[in-house]
Design a protein around this motif. Structure first.
Motif, PDB file in Angstrom:
ATOM      1  N   GLN A   1      16.979 -76.436 -42.271  1.00 14.76           N
ATOM      2  CA  GLN A   1      18.900 -77.114 -41.775  1.00 14.76           C
ATOM      3  C   GLN A   1      19.324 -76.625 -40.821  1.00 14.76           C
ATOM      4  O   GLN A   1      20.189 -77.701 -40.134  1.00 14.76           O
ATOM      5  CB  GLN A   1      19.476 -76.153 -43.369  1.00 14.76           C
ATOM      6  CG  GLN A   1      20.472 -77.137 -43.451  1.00 14.76           C
ATOM      7  CD  GLN A   1      20.936 -76.585 -45.208  1.00 14.76           C
ATOM      8  OE1 GLN A   1      20.786 -75.751 -45.781  1.00 14.76           O
ATOM      9  NE2 GLN A   1      21.596 -77.728 -45.388  1.00 14.76           N
ATOM     10  N   LEU A   2      19.254 -75.929 -40.037  1.00  8.44           N
ATOM     11  CA  LEU A   2      19.742 -75.437 -39.188  1.00  8.44           C
ATOM     12  C   LEU A   2      18.804 -75.962 -38.511  1.00  8.44           C
ATOM     13  O   LEU A   2      19.855 -76.663 -37.386  1.00  8.44           O
ATOM     14  CB  LEU A   2      18.751 -73.763 -38.142  1.00  8.44           C
ATOM     15  CG  LEU A   2      19.732 -72.975 -37.502  1.00  8.44           C
ATOM     16  CD1 LEU A   2      21.583 -73.144 -37.357  1.00  8.44           C
ATOM     17  CD2 LEU A   2      19.390 -71.807 -37.127  1.00  8.44           C
ATOM     18  N   SER A   3      18.007 -76.649 -37.743  1.00  7.64           N
ATOM     19  CA  SER A   3      17.152 -76.953 -37.273  1.00  7.64           C
ATOM     20  C   SER A   3      18.157 -78.309 -36.840  1.00  7.64           C
ATOM     21  O   SER A   3      18.094 -78.803 -35.667  1.00  7.64           O
ATOM     22  CB  SER A   3      15.364 -77.587 -37.115  1.00  7.64           C
ATOM     23  OG  SER A   3      15.209 -78.111 -36.370  1.00  7.64           O
TER      24      SER A   3
ATOM     25  N   VAL B   1      37.448 -70.843 -29.455  1.00  9.32           N
ATOM     26  CA  VAL B   1      38.273 -71.636 -30.563  1.00  9.32           C
ATOM     27  C   VAL B   1      37.905 -72.150 -31.555  1.00  9.32           C
ATOM     28  O   VAL B   1      37.149 -72.276 -33.043  1.00  9.32           O
ATOM     29  CB  VAL B   1      39.575 -70.994 -30.673  1.00  9.32           C
ATOM     30  CG1 VAL B   1      40.578 -70.905 -32.424  1.00  9.32           C
ATOM     31  CG2 VAL B   1      40.336 -69.187 -29.826  1.00  9.32           C
ATOM     32  N   ARG B   2      37.620 -73.340 -31.256  1.00  8.47           N
ATOM     33  CA  ARG B   2      37.249 -74.585 -31.898  1.00  8.47           C
ATOM     34  C   ARG B   2      35.620 -74.684 -32.236  1.00  8.47           C
ATOM     35  O   ARG B   2      35.488 -75.319 -33.131  1.00  8.47           O
ATOM     36  CB  ARG B   2      37.218 -75.943 -31.042  1.00  8.47           C
ATOM     37  CG  ARG B   2      39.117 -76.109 -31.055  1.00  8.47           C
ATOM     38  CD  ARG B   2      39.282 -76.413 -32.374  1.00  8.47           C
ATOM     39  NE  ARG B   2      39.236 -77.631 -32.396  1.00  8.47           N
ATOM     40  CZ  ARG B   2      40.090 -78.259 -32.263  1.00  8.47           C
ATOM     41  NH1 ARG B   2      41.151 -78.843 -31.486  1.00  8.47           N
ATOM     42  NH2 ARG B   2      39.895 -80.064 -32.435  1.00  8.47           N
ATOM     43  N   ARG B   3      35.248 -73.701 -30.705  1.00  8.30           N
ATOM     44  CA  ARG B   3      33.587 -73.889 -30.600  1.00  8.30           C
ATOM     45  C   ARG B   3      33.096 -73.456 -32.603  1.00  8.30           C
ATOM     46  O   ARG B   3      32.410 -73.239 -32.968  1.00  8.30           O
ATOM     47  CB  ARG B   3      32.803 -73.666 -29.566  1.00  8.30           C
ATOM     48  CG  ARG B   3      31.182 -73.560 -29.456  1.00  8.30           C
ATOM     49  CD  ARG B   3      31.538 -73.524 -27.828  1.00  8.30           C
ATOM     50  NE  ARG B   3      31.453 -74.202 -27.215  1.00  8.30           N
ATOM     51  CZ  ARG B   3      30.709 -75.230 -27.196  1.00  8.30           C
ATOM     52  NH1 ARG B   3      29.679 -75.878 -28.372  1.00  8.30           N
ATOM     53  NH2 ARG B   3      31.251 -76.684 -26.898  1.00  8.30           N
ATOM     54  N   TYR B   4      33.728 -71.541 -31.989  1.00 11.23           N
ATOM     55  CA  TYR B   4      33.299 -70.526 -33.243  1.00 11.23           C
ATOM     56  C   TYR B   4      33.556 -71.157 -34.828  1.00 11.23           C
ATOM     57  O   TYR B   4      32.975 -70.912 -35.730  1.00 11.23           O
ATOM     58  CB  TYR B   4      34.348 -69.592 -33.211  1.00 11.23           C
ATOM     59  CG  TYR B   4      33.604 -68.886 -32.388  1.00 11.23           C
ATOM     60  CD1 TYR B   4      32.234 -68.138 -33.206  1.00 11.23           C
ATOM     61  CD2 TYR B   4      33.833 -67.896 -31.167  1.00 11.23           C
ATOM     62  CE1 TYR B   4      31.155 -66.892 -32.089  1.00 11.23           C
ATOM     63  CE2 TYR B   4      33.143 -67.168 -30.384  1.00 11.23           C
ATOM     64  CZ  TYR B   4      31.672 -66.509 -31.267  1.00 11.23           C
ATOM     65  OH  TYR B   4      30.944 -66.003 -30.929  1.00 11.23           O
TER      66      TYR B   4
ATOM     67  N   LYS C   1      31.111 -72.802 -39.462  1.00  9.93           N
ATOM     68  CA  LYS C   1      30.898 -74.535 -40.851  1.00  9.93           C
ATOM     69  C   LYS C   1      29.040 -74.193 -40.815  1.00  9.93           C
ATOM     70  O   LYS C   1      28.642 -74.020 -41.565  1.00  9.93           O
ATOM     71  CB  LYS C   1      31.324 -75.337 -40.339  1.00  9.93           C
ATOM     72  CG  LYS C   1      31.280 -76.527 -41.376  1.00  9.93           C
ATOM     73  CD  LYS C   1      32.870 -77.533 -40.831  1.00  9.93           C
ATOM     74  CE  LYS C   1      32.139 -78.908 -40.626  1.00  9.93           C
ATOM     75  NZ  LYS C   1      33.072 -79.552 -39.777  1.00  9.93           N
ATOM     76  N   ILE C   2      28.609 -74.406 -39.641  1.00  7.66           N
ATOM     77  CA  ILE C   2      26.790 -75.045 -39.618  1.00  7.66           C
ATOM     78  C   ILE C   2      26.321 -73.053 -40.746  1.00  7.66           C
ATOM     79  O   ILE C   2      25.452 -73.476 -41.269  1.00  7.66           O
ATOM     80  CB  ILE C   2      25.866 -74.657 -38.205  1.00  7.66           C
ATOM     81  CG1 ILE C   2      26.602 -75.417 -37.217  1.00  7.66           C
ATOM     82  CG2 ILE C   2      24.666 -74.081 -37.868  1.00  7.66           C
ATOM     83  CD1 ILE C   2      26.605 -75.807 -35.769  1.00  7.66           C
TER      84      ILE C   2
ATOM     85  N   CYS D   1      24.079 -72.707 -43.723  1.00  8.26           N
ATOM     86  CA  CYS D   1      22.042 -72.607 -43.112  1.00  8.26           C
ATOM     87  C   CYS D   1      22.129 -70.755 -43.647  1.00  8.26           C
ATOM     88  O   CYS D   1      21.352 -70.662 -43.834  1.00  8.26           O
ATOM     89  CB  CYS D   1      21.826 -72.376 -41.503  1.00  8.26           C
ATOM     90  SG  CYS D   1      21.962 -74.101 -41.638  1.00  8.26           S
ATOM     91  N   VAL D   2      22.987 -70.193 -43.528  1.00  6.93           N
ATOM     92  CA  VAL D   2      22.812 -68.948 -44.264  1.00  6.93           C
ATOM     93  C   VAL D   2      22.990 -69.090 -45.470  1.00  6.93           C
ATOM     94  O   VAL D   2      24.207 -68.604 -45.350  1.00  6.93           O
ATOM     95  CB  VAL D   2      23.844 -68.150 -42.730  1.00  6.93           C
ATOM     96  CG1 VAL D   2      22.796 -66.346 -43.084  1.00  6.93           C
ATOM     97  CG2 VAL D   2      22.965 -68.324 -41.206  1.00  6.93           C
ATOM     98  N   ARG D   3      22.972 -67.819 -46.277  1.00  7.08           N
ATOM     99  CA  ARG D   3      23.309 -67.157 -47.222  1.00  7.08           C
ATOM    100  C   ARG D   3      22.951 -65.485 -47.142  1.00  7.08           C
ATOM    101  O   ARG D   3      21.992 -64.922 -46.121  1.00  7.08           O
ATOM    102  CB  ARG D   3      22.302 -67.138 -48.342  1.00  7.08           C
ATOM    103  CG  ARG D   3      22.662 -67.531 -49.772  1.00  7.08           C
ATOM    104  CD  ARG D   3      21.220 -68.176 -50.640  1.00  7.08           C
ATOM    105  NE  ARG D   3      20.438 -67.673 -49.968  1.00  7.08           N
ATOM    106  CZ  ARG D   3      19.352 -67.106 -50.999  1.00  7.08           C
ATOM    107  NH1 ARG D   3      20.331 -67.086 -51.832  1.00  7.08           N
ATOM    108  NH2 ARG D   3      18.112 -67.356 -50.199  1.00  7.08           N
ATOM    109  N   ASN D   4      24.416 -64.831 -47.411  1.00  8.57           N
ATOM    110  CA  ASN D   4      24.421 -63.149 -47.414  1.00  8.57           C
ATOM    111  C   ASN D   4      24.688 -62.803 -45.910  1.00  8.57           C
ATOM    112  O   ASN D   4      23.443 -62.662 -45.353  1.00  8.57           O
ATOM    113  CB  ASN D   4      22.969 -62.913 -47.654  1.00  8.57           C
ATOM    114  CG  ASN D   4      23.717 -62.563 -49.272  1.00  8.57           C
ATOM    115  OD1 ASN D   4      24.306 -63.009 -49.701  1.00  8.57           O
ATOM    116  ND2 ASN D   4      22.454 -62.251 -49.675  1.00  8.57           N
ATOM    117  N   ILE D   5      25.507 -63.827 -44.990  1.00 11.71           N
ATOM    118  CA  ILE D   5      26.206 -64.179 -44.123  1.00 11.71           C
ATOM    119  C   ILE D   5      25.677 -62.428 -42.994  1.00 11.71           C
ATOM    120  O   ILE D   5      25.764 -61.629 -42.183  1.00 11.71           O
ATOM    121  CB  ILE D   5      26.871 -64.352 -43.431  1.00 11.71           C
ATOM    122  CG1 ILE D   5      26.846 -65.876 -43.731  1.00 11.71           C
ATOM    123  CG2 ILE D   5      27.610 -63.619 -41.988  1.00 11.71           C
ATOM    124  CD1 ILE D   5      28.331 -66.779 -43.612  1.00 11.71           C
TER     125      ILE D   5
END
Lengths: 78, 707
Positions: B151-153, B257-260, B265-266, B270-274
């Protein structure tokens, strides 16, 4: 509203505003964006640097710079 | 001090490999480990053309493609501030750079994804073909951070490969991804953050100035970064910036700030339990001790103390072995070759010189091993944390502790590592005081003299007296560095504020490969670069001390003719009237108040090139005309003071000599590097003068008080 340098050890807070523009840019790219949760985890003696946890890593900044960072304490996490 | 090769800029007009692969990533992401795993010992360490930022490259074959792998200094973003960050930014952004990437590999610590992929998204938006290498994903998943790689890809439109750099896992997949990315380089990748949405039509105006349709590159140009624009384009962009009342910091802050926001969101997709569970558990326990407000400092001093005791103790046996080997070799060569000039040159010139350097390799290797070990575990960042307040007080920065401590190895790489300090003033002060730290090249001098004048006693049952004296000289170097820094703090003016913003990485067991490569690299530099000079000096010295002007030598031999056992006296007198003797005698009046004679005078002159030359010079001087093979120590021990009739090397002379070497700027390479790093003749001149003054004054005082 409080400043980061006054935040007690192991208390969490949200970043609100960073006053120094140069400092702001440096911290932003390290992930210290507004609303991000931070926790103070270390303090060096004699107002030396403080270490915070932010986006799951440890970052150290100078005490004087921490005075320029406005935060909002997250109460329910105490 | 050790010589360091300064590679002259190699003009690469033609690409000498099929693919340029550039390795980029945050500090502490495992970038160096990945580089080592991919290249092994094929790596070459040089400098970027024109500047001295260390550049590691290696020619490797990746799936049948000849490739050049380039390791960049660690960066958090393309918004470079310090000089080594500028180098990295320039290689990534400037398409005219000889190292410009065909493919960039961004390595990211999987348990630190949010911050790590900030840089990645900037590179994606520059439309450079890029592969993400997710390091230590196995460790992260154990701690509950589950990353959906596919998904990240697809979210980012690039290839993502899970690797473990240290265990060399996933490397073949990574190589495959690099080649495929290179082959599909023309495919359009999605934009992560569209700067047009944020900043409007000004981006398109810059596109037309730059004649390239690359929005993010145009944005970075507007922020004033070097994107390989021509001077005319730069001028046009700066006029545009002025007319639109652009404040670069605000622009960057808004963009960041916008980039973060996009990144968050990404990550949420794509990540569970950050939050990794227990990632800092062990680190916290260790930190409770190592950065304890009191014990942290005690432990730091204890570590330093242990380090110096070990450097002296553990190196004893290998040093004796090497010394013994060269003695036997000298005896063997002296016997096997017919006696004469050649024999003399080989035994007393060349072999004495080489032996004199080789014997110190165990000590130097140990010293660098300790420093590399401390850096690789993550401890150095803690030392910075602990010392920032103190260093700030003397006009330095917590980051300066790394140059200062590596100055114990060699001032050259140490001064170069000051490039990570972004404040100009703090960097200049660091550069100015780093040569005060006792470098490895002083070790041979201290070592010989301490063995000569300090007894091998053990005090309190466990502290070696010799090790203690050695450590106090290292301490002396550190304290004077602090004092000089404090003085410079008031002399050098700047209106710019300095920062100490530093990541404290979690502790890890050091990667032995990285430590070993560092040792090999440093020893190689010491042996080959310094070695060449020392052998050359040894030969020249042998010439100067074996021959004299006019018929001096003939007269001496005539005078002693018919006298039995006169050989020794002839040799001594010959040395005195040789060219070297005459030079030494000329400067003797100046150095006599320090307790030095003309023989030491010769060594002081040869040491101007490099301090290590002292031992080689002394070996050569004392062995000329002496047929028996002895160690330098024994020769110096038997040296007699002509005036008192007692041993020449008294405690007063020894301490005075050590003090002189502690302070004097006897290293041409350091002078050269300071000139290059500061880009001005002013700083190396000031440095040379103040160090020479300190050396003379302290030696003078020590000798006059002690004798």
């Amino acid at each position: 509203m409080q400043i980061l340098s006054k935040l007690p050890l192991f208390k969490s807070a949200e970043i609100c505003k960073i006053h120094d523009q140069d400092l702001e840019q440096r911290l932003l790219e390290m992930g210290c964006t507004p609303g991000e949760k931070i926790t103070v985890v270390r303090r060096a003696p004699f107002k030396g640097p403080i270490a915070i946890m932010v986006s799951s890593y440890m970052l150290s900044i100078r005490y004087d710079d921490a005075c320029n960072i406005d935060i909002k304490v997250i109460n329910n996490e105490g | 001090m050790m010589m360091h090769v300064i590679l002259t800029s190699k003009l690469l007009t033609m690409k000498d490999s099929d693919i340029n692969i550039v390795l980029a990533g945050n500090p502490n992401s495992g970038k160096t480990t990945l580089f080592n795993s991919l290249t092994g010992l094929k790596q070459k360490v040089g400098n970027y053309p024109g500047i001295t930022v260390e550049k590691k490259t290696a020619k490797i074959v990746v799936n049948d493609f000849r490739s050049k792998l380039i390791d960049l200094p660690g960066i958090y973003s393309l918004y470079s501030k310090s000089i080594d960050e500028k180098v990295a930014q320039n290689v990534i952004c400037n398409s005219y750079d000889s190292d410009y990437a065909d493919v960039i590999v961004v390595i990211a610590d999987a348990s630190n994804l949010r911050r790590s992929i900030f840089l990645l998204t900037q590179i994606i938006d520059l439309k450079i073909p890029v592969v993400l290498a997710l390091n230590m994903i196995d460790v992260a998943s154990k701690k509950g951070v589950v990353i959906n790689i596919d998904q990240l890809s697809s979210e980012m439109g690039i290839k993502v490969v899970a690797i473990n750099a240290r265990k060399a896992r996933g490397l073949s997949k990574l190589k495959k991804a690099i080649i495929e990315t290179n082959e599909n380089a023309s495919n359009e990748t999605p934009t992560i953050l569209d700067v047009n949405d944020v900043f409007g039509k000004i981006i398109k105006v810059i596109n037309s100035i730059r004649n390239i349709n690359n929005d993010y590159a145009s944005f970075l140009s507007l922020c004033g970064y070097d994107m390989g624009n021509s001077i005319k384009q730069k001028v046009e962009i700066s006029i545009l910036s002025k007319n639109n009342e652009i404040i670069v910091e605000r622009l960057q802050a808004k963009e960041t700030v916008r980039r973060y926001k996009v990144i968050d969101k990404i990550i949420s997709i794509c990540v569970r339990n950050i939050e990794p569970k227990g990632k800092y558990k062990i680190t916290k326990i260790i930190d409770d001790i190592l950065i304890h407000p009191f014990f942290g400092y005690v432990i730091f001093l204890a570590i330093l103390f242990l380090m110096f005791q070990a450097v002296f103790l553990w190196s004893k046996y290998p040093m004796d072995l090497i010394e013994g080997f060269f003695m036997n070799l000298s005896i063997w060569v002296a016997e096997i070759l017919p006696s004469g000039v050649l024999n003399d040159l080989l035994v007393n010139g060349i072999l004495a010189g080489i032996g004199g350097i080789l014997v110190f390799i165990p000590q130097i290797a140990l010293l660098f091993a300790f420093i590399a070990f401390l850096e690789d575990t993550g401890y150095m960042a803690r030392v910075s944390f602990l010392t920032d307040k103190l260093l700030k007080g003397v006009g330095l920065n917590g980051r300066a502790i790394i140059p200062l401590l590596s100055g114990v190895g060699c001032a050259i790489p140490a001064i170069m590592s000051a490039r990570t300090i972004s404040s100009w003033k703090e960097r200049i002060i660091t550069i100015m005081v780093t040569p005060l730290m006792s470098c490895a090249a002083r070790l041979p001098v201290y070592s010989v003299i301490i063995n000569l004048i300090i007894p091998e006693n053990v005090i309190f049952g466990f502290i070696e007296l010799q090790g203690l004296v050695l450590m106090s000289f290292y301490l002396l170097g550190f304290i004077s560095a602090m004092l000089i820094a404090f003085i410079l703090k008031f002399i050098i003016n700047t209106s710019k504020k300095s920062f100490f913003i530093m990541e404290m990485p979690s502790y890890k067991i050091p990667d032995w490969k990285t430590v070993i490569y560092t040792i090999i690299e440093k020893v190689k530099i010491f042996f080959f670069d310094a070695g060449k000079i020392i052998v050359a000096i040894s030969v020249i010295l042998w010439l100067l001390s074996s021959y004299g002007p006019g018929n001096n030598f003939q007269e001496i031999e005539n005078r002693w003719v018919d006298k039995e056992n006169a050989g020794k006296y002839i040799a001594a007198e010959k040395l005195e009237y040789s060219y070297a003797g005459i030079i030494g005698k000329t400067i003797e009046p100046v150095i006599k108040p320090l307790g030095f004679d003309w023989k030491i005078g010769i060594s002081l002159i040869t040491s101007i090139a490099a301090r290590e030359a002292f031992v080689g010079t002394m070996s050569t001087i004392y062995s000329v005309g002496d047929d028996s093979v002895k160690t330098l120590e024994n020769r110096m021990k038997s040296e007699i003071n002509q005036e008192t009739g007692k041993a020449f090397y008294t405690t007063a002379v020894g301490i005075s000599l050590m003090l002189f070497y502690a302070f004097a700027m006897q290293c041409m390479s350091t002078i050269a590097i300071v000139y290059r790093e500061t880009n001005s003749i002013k700083w190396p001149v000031i440095q040379f003068l103040y160090l020479t003054f300190l050396a003379y004054l302290s030696s003078f005082l020590a000798y006059q008080i002690l004798s």
